[in-house]
Design a protein around this motif. Sequence first.
Motif, PDB file in Angstrom:
ATOM      1  N   HIS A  88      -5.461   1.435  -7.036  1.00  0.00           N
ATOM      2  CA  HIS A  88      -5.592   0.112  -6.436  1.00  0.00           C
ATOM      3  C   HIS A  88      -5.773  -1.027  -7.428  1.00  0.00           C
ATOM      4  CE1 HIS A  88      -7.627  -3.149  -4.224  1.00  0.00           C
ATOM      5  NE2 HIS A  88      -6.811  -2.790  -3.247  1.00  0.00           N
ATOM      6  N   ASP A 117      -0.989   4.312  -0.277  1.00  0.00           N
ATOM      7  CA  ASP A 117      -2.004   4.985   0.538  1.00  0.00           C
ATOM      8  C   ASP A 117      -3.324   4.284   0.273  1.00  0.00           C
ATOM      9  OD1 ASP A 117      -2.941   6.004  -1.906  1.00  0.00           O
ATOM     10  OD2 ASP A 117      -2.159   8.016  -1.560  1.00  0.00           O
ATOM     11  N   LYS A 118      -4.433   4.905   0.627  1.00  0.00           N
ATOM     12  CA  LYS A 118      -5.737   4.243   0.430  1.00  0.00           C
ATOM     13  C   LYS A 118      -6.045   3.984  -1.045  1.00  0.00           C
ATOM     14  CE  LYS A 118      -7.966   5.904   4.608  1.00  0.00           C
ATOM     15  NZ  LYS A 118      -9.054   6.701   5.176  1.00  0.00           N
ATOM     16  N   THR A 119      -5.498   4.792  -1.911  1.00  0.00           N
ATOM     17  CA  THR A 119      -5.829   4.719  -3.338  1.00  0.00           C
ATOM     18  C   THR A 119      -4.789   3.969  -4.159  1.00  0.00           C
ATOM     19  OG1 THR A 119      -6.956   6.839  -3.127  1.00  0.00           O
ATOM     20  CG2 THR A 119      -6.425   6.127  -5.348  1.00  0.00           C
ATOM     21  N   ARG A 179       0.823  -1.191   0.000  1.00  0.00           N
ATOM     22  CA  ARG A 179       0.000   0.000   0.000  1.00  0.00           C
ATOM     23  C   ARG A 179       0.869   1.258   0.000  1.00  0.00           C
ATOM     24  NH1 ARG A 179      -5.210   0.292   3.498  1.00  0.00           N
ATOM     25  NH2 ARG A 179      -5.614   2.497   3.396  1.00  0.00           N
TER      26      ARG A 179
END
Length: 133
Positions: free
Chosen positions: A81, A59-61, A57
């Motif tokens: 992602h 980040d979240k995206t 990861r």
Amino acid sequence: MKSTLLFLPSFITEASLLTSQTKTKLFKIFKLLSDNPRHPSLQTSKIKPHNILYECRVDKTYRLVFDVQNNQLRLWSVGRHDGPLKFGELKSATSIHSDDSSVEDAIDFMTNRQFIELDYNNIVYILLNKQNV
């Protein structure tokens, strides 16, 4: 023991297209990966079904795809992602089934790539200046 980071030229191209905020996060990921590819904040996992490549990861995206060979981390892809995960599913083993020819094709794909070894300062410079390799 720190791992060496090797970059596929297409990885550098993908990374150069990221926003400056995401690049800053990516630089932190490079350090974490080099020190410990299984650092908890990376949330590293194998890409199924073949378990040849890993994703971590940013980040979240954003996700990053890599593999490990002889204490070297080879960085394959970075992006939103689903993009890197699909890359990993398609490229990691090009449909490995039980027959040996598929396994050989996948190994051939994985080994016949030209990676570039760059130290941290060089990759930061390249990505901040959007230079192509």
